[in-house]
Motif scaffolding. Structure first.
Motif, PDB file in Angstrom:
ATOM      1  N   SER A 144       0.822  -1.217   0.000  1.00  0.00           N
ATOM      2  CA  SER A 144       0.000   0.000   0.000  1.00  0.00           C
ATOM      3  C   SER A 144       0.854   1.264   0.000  1.00  0.00           C
ATOM      4  CB  SER A 144      -1.004   0.043   1.164  1.00  0.00           C
ATOM      5  OG  SER A 144      -0.555   0.845   2.231  1.00  0.00           O
ATOM      6  N   ASN A 145       0.217   2.389  -0.293  1.00  0.00           N
ATOM      7  CA  ASN A 145       0.938   3.661  -0.331  1.00  0.00           C
ATOM      8  C   ASN A 145       1.480   4.047   1.039  1.00  0.00           C
ATOM      9  OD1 ASN A 145      -1.036   5.990   0.867  1.00  0.00           O
ATOM     10  ND2 ASN A 145      -2.230   4.408  -0.164  1.00  0.00           N
ATOM     11  N   LEU A 146       0.878   3.509   2.105  1.00  0.00           N
ATOM     12  CA  LEU A 146       1.380   3.825   3.439  1.00  0.00           C
ATOM     13  C   LEU A 146       2.621   3.011   3.780  1.00  0.00           C
ATOM     14  CD1 LEU A 146      -1.817   4.508   5.550  1.00  0.00           C
ATOM     15  CD2 LEU A 146      -0.221   6.094   4.508  1.00  0.00           C
ATOM     16  N   GLY A 147       3.121   2.235   2.828  1.00  0.00           N
ATOM     17  CA  GLY A 147       4.435   1.631   2.964  1.00  0.00           C
ATOM     18  C   GLY A 147       5.563   2.591   2.633  1.00  0.00           C
ATOM     19  N   VAL A 148       5.219   3.744   2.036  1.00  0.00           N
ATOM     20  CA  VAL A 148       6.248   4.737   1.695  1.00  0.00           C
ATOM     21  C   VAL A 148       5.878   6.142   2.150  1.00  0.00           C
ATOM     22  CG1 VAL A 148       7.162   3.418  -0.269  1.00  0.00           C
ATOM     23  CG2 VAL A 148       5.276   5.019  -0.640  1.00  0.00           C
ATOM     24  N   THR A 149       4.681   6.296   2.715  1.00  0.00           N
ATOM     25  CA  THR A 149       4.258   7.595   3.243  1.00  0.00           C
ATOM     26  C   THR A 149       3.663   7.381   4.632  1.00  0.00           C
ATOM     27  OG1 THR A 149       2.002   7.452   2.350  1.00  0.00           O
ATOM     28  CG2 THR A 149       3.685   8.420   0.912  1.00  0.00           C
ATOM     29  N   GLY A 150       3.270   8.460   5.265  1.00  0.00           N
ATOM     30  CA  GLY A 150       2.582   8.371   6.545  1.00  0.00           C
ATOM     31  C   GLY A 150       1.188   8.945   6.430  1.00  0.00           C
ATOM     32  N   ALA A 151       0.394   8.751   7.475  1.00  0.00           N
ATOM     33  CA  ALA A 151      -0.947   9.326   7.528  1.00  0.00           C
ATOM     34  C   ALA A 151      -1.329   9.521   8.985  1.00  0.00           C
ATOM     35  CB  ALA A 151      -1.963   8.421   6.842  1.00  0.00           C
ATOM     36  N   ASN A 183       8.632  -8.691  -4.967  1.00  0.00           N
ATOM     37  CA  ASN A 183       8.358  -7.268  -5.121  1.00  0.00           C
ATOM     38  C   ASN A 183       7.180  -6.849  -4.257  1.00  0.00           C
ATOM     39  OD1 ASN A 183      10.262  -6.431  -7.372  1.00  0.00           O
ATOM     40  ND2 ASN A 183       9.231  -8.158  -8.345  1.00  0.00           N
ATOM     41  N   ALA A 184       7.090  -5.553  -4.017  1.00  0.00           N
ATOM     42  CA  ALA A 184       5.994  -4.996  -3.220  1.00  0.00           C
ATOM     43  C   ALA A 184       5.153  -4.059  -4.065  1.00  0.00           C
ATOM     44  CB  ALA A 184       6.550  -4.239  -2.010  1.00  0.00           C
ATOM     45  N   LEU A 185       3.854  -4.099  -3.846  1.00  0.00           N
ATOM     46  CA  LEU A 185       2.916  -3.174  -4.493  1.00  0.00           C
ATOM     47  C   LEU A 185       2.693  -1.960  -3.604  1.00  0.00           C
ATOM     48  CD1 LEU A 185      -0.153  -5.187  -5.821  1.00  0.00           C
ATOM     49  CD2 LEU A 185       1.808  -4.347  -7.126  1.00  0.00           C
ATOM     50  N   ILE A 186       2.771  -0.795  -4.197  1.00  0.00           N
ATOM     51  CA  ILE A 186       2.408   0.449  -3.507  1.00  0.00           C
ATOM     52  C   ILE A 186       1.090   0.904  -4.115  1.00  0.00           C
ATOM     53  CG2 ILE A 186       3.125   2.797  -2.950  1.00  0.00           C
ATOM     54  CD1 ILE A 186       4.904   0.534  -1.786  1.00  0.00           C
ATOM     55  N   THR A 187       0.002   0.465  -3.524  1.00  0.00           N
ATOM     56  CA  THR A 187      -1.328   0.778  -4.052  1.00  0.00           C
ATOM     57  C   THR A 187      -1.873   2.063  -3.446  1.00  0.00           C
ATOM     58  OG1 THR A 187      -2.235  -0.678  -2.362  1.00  0.00           O
ATOM     59  CG2 THR A 187      -1.958  -1.610  -4.553  1.00  0.00           C
ATOM     60  N   GLY A 188      -2.636   2.776  -4.234  1.00  0.00           N
ATOM     61  CA  GLY A 188      -3.391   3.912  -3.724  1.00  0.00           C
ATOM     62  C   GLY A 188      -4.783   3.446  -3.318  1.00  0.00           C
ATOM     63  N   GLY A 189      -5.756   4.321  -3.419  1.00  0.00           N
ATOM     64  CA  GLY A 189      -7.129   3.936  -3.115  1.00  0.00           C
ATOM     65  C   GLY A 189      -7.645   2.936  -4.132  1.00  0.00           C
ATOM     66  N   ALA A 212     -10.281  12.618  -5.270  1.00  0.00           N
ATOM     67  CA  ALA A 212      -9.621  13.911  -5.449  1.00  0.00           C
ATOM     68  C   ALA A 212      -8.178  13.904  -4.945  1.00  0.00           C
ATOM     69  CB  ALA A 212     -10.415  14.996  -4.730  1.00  0.00           C
ATOM     70  N   MET A 213      -7.849  12.991  -4.055  1.00  0.00           N
ATOM     71  CA  MET A 213      -6.476  12.891  -3.543  1.00  0.00           C
ATOM     72  C   MET A 213      -5.511  12.346  -4.590  1.00  0.00           C
ATOM     73  SD  MET A 213      -7.287  11.273   0.208  1.00  0.00           S
ATOM     74  CE  MET A 213      -5.548  10.936   0.538  1.00  0.00           C
ATOM     75  N   HIS A 214      -6.049  11.665  -5.603  1.00  0.00           N
ATOM     76  CA  HIS A 214      -5.219  11.024  -6.619  1.00  0.00           C
ATOM     77  C   HIS A 214      -5.107  11.924  -7.846  1.00  0.00           C
ATOM     78  CE1 HIS A 214      -6.547   7.780  -4.006  1.00  0.00           C
ATOM     79  NE2 HIS A 214      -5.630   6.997  -4.518  1.00  0.00           N
ATOM     80  N   GLY A 249      -2.269   5.857  -9.117  1.00  0.00           N
ATOM     81  CA  GLY A 249      -2.857   7.038  -9.726  1.00  0.00           C
ATOM     82  C   GLY A 249      -2.086   8.323  -9.480  1.00  0.00           C
ATOM     83  N   GLY A 250      -0.782   8.191  -9.183  1.00  0.00           N
ATOM     84  CA  GLY A 250       0.056   9.360  -8.937  1.00  0.00           C
ATOM     85  C   GLY A 250       0.067   9.839  -7.499  1.00  0.00           C
ATOM     86  N   LEU A 251      -0.602   9.100  -6.608  1.00  0.00           N
ATOM     87  CA  LEU A 251      -0.761   9.561  -5.230  1.00  0.00           C
ATOM     88  C   LEU A 251       0.581   9.821  -4.542  1.00  0.00           C
ATOM     89  CD1 LEU A 251      -2.734  10.055  -2.848  1.00  0.00           C
ATOM     90  CD2 LEU A 251      -2.519   7.630  -2.303  1.00  0.00           C
ATOM     91  N   THR A 252       1.509   8.860  -4.630  1.00  0.00           N
ATOM     92  CA  THR A 252       2.773   9.048  -3.904  1.00  0.00           C
ATOM     93  C   THR A 252       3.744   9.959  -4.643  1.00  0.00           C
ATOM     94  OG1 THR A 252       3.614   6.943  -4.842  1.00  0.00           O
ATOM     95  CG2 THR A 252       2.595   6.849  -2.668  1.00  0.00           C
ATOM     96  N   ALA A 253       3.489  10.221  -5.927  1.00  0.00           N
ATOM     97  CA  ALA A 253       4.327  11.185  -6.647  1.00  0.00           C
ATOM     98  C   ALA A 253       4.141  12.587  -6.092  1.00  0.00           C
ATOM     99  CB  ALA A 253       4.000  11.172  -8.141  1.00  0.00           C
TER     100      ALA A 253
END
Length: 254
Positions: A144-151, A183-189, A212-214, A249-253
């Motif tokens: 998930s995207n929270l593997g490379v970001t925080g919330a 490999n690991a997936l970094i998924t958004g919503g 809208a976050m994406h 969808g560009g979320l972590t970019a």
């Protein structure tokens, strides 16, 4: 659809809903023999029945992969039934402890780590030797995207998913020489039943906010994730290992 997984045996955890279910449907359509795992037997049996009715080959093993003996037994049954294991999608996970760090008690912290990190560790520990025995293969872990970001309010889940990324990279280095890619997936919503169950009292409003976050202006459909999982498990991705790959969808970019 191609038969690029003909004669390949693939294990999927968290298989009965959302991304796991979509991956099962995609891989079955491409010829894989599937071993599907989740806690709910009724949902698992129904999924297998549907896959077989569509011409696929699958079996369901009820398992709680936060328990090492059950993760090991799952792999043992896969090899016993089909003679080998060629790949896995470790998809189990959910945020269970919400709120600020100061409000998370010890039991909730450990439960989140068990579901989202230890489950992947136990899976890899027992899947990797089976893939070695088969001459190599591939594993995809859902980070998930929270593997490379925080919330805010999701400290334990984010810590666990960061752990999945680190675990993936280290395990990939351990196994590269033996022909096992990880490999690991970094998924958004992703529009899954689990997401919809947690949207709160105004679900449509929450969905619009999530979209809208994406940067692409929407969240993913499970079949889009499944297509990427299938690619990473296939020989087309044979030079990709140790990577944390975004399909968000560009979320972590941002």
């Amino acid at each position: 659809m191609s038969a690029r997984f003909a004669d390949k045996v693939i294990l999927i955890t968290g298989a009965t809903s959302g991304m796991g279910r979509a991956a099962a449907e995609r891989l079955a359509a491409e010829g894989a023999k599937l071993v599907l795992a989740a806690r709910g037997k009724e949902a698992g049996d129904a999924l297998v029945a549907g896959l077989r009715a569509a011409g696929g080959e699958a079996t369901f093993v009820p398992a709680d992969v936060t328990v090492e003996t059950e993760a090991a037994e799952l792999v043992r049954q896969a090899v016993e039934r089909y003679g080998r294991l060629d790949g896995a999608f470790n998809n189990v996970g959910a945020a269970t402890a919400m709120g600020p760090v100061t409000g998370i008690d010890s039991d909730a912290w450990h439960a989140d780590l068990a579901l989202n990190l230890s489950s992947v560790f136990f899976a890899l520990k027992h899947q990797i030797p089976a893939l070695h025995a088969a001459g190599g293969g591939a594993i995809v872990n859902n980070a998930s995207n929270l593997g490379v970001t925080g919330a805010a309010g999701m400290a334990s889940y984010s810590a666990a998913k960061h752990g999945v990324v680190g675990l993936t990279r280290s395990a990939a280095l351990d196994t590269a020489a033996a022909g096992v890619r990880i490999n690991a997936l970094i998924t958004g919503g992703v529009d899954t039943p689990l997401l919809r169950a947690n949207l709160g009292p105004k679900p449509e409003e929450a969905l619009r906010a999530a979209a809208a976050m994406h940067p692409l202006g929407r969240i993913a459909q499970p079949d889009e994730i499944a297509a990427f999982v299938a690619f990473l498990l296939s020989d087309e991705a044979r030079f990709i290992t140790g990577a944390a790959l975004a399909i968000d969808g560009g979320l972590t970019a941002a």
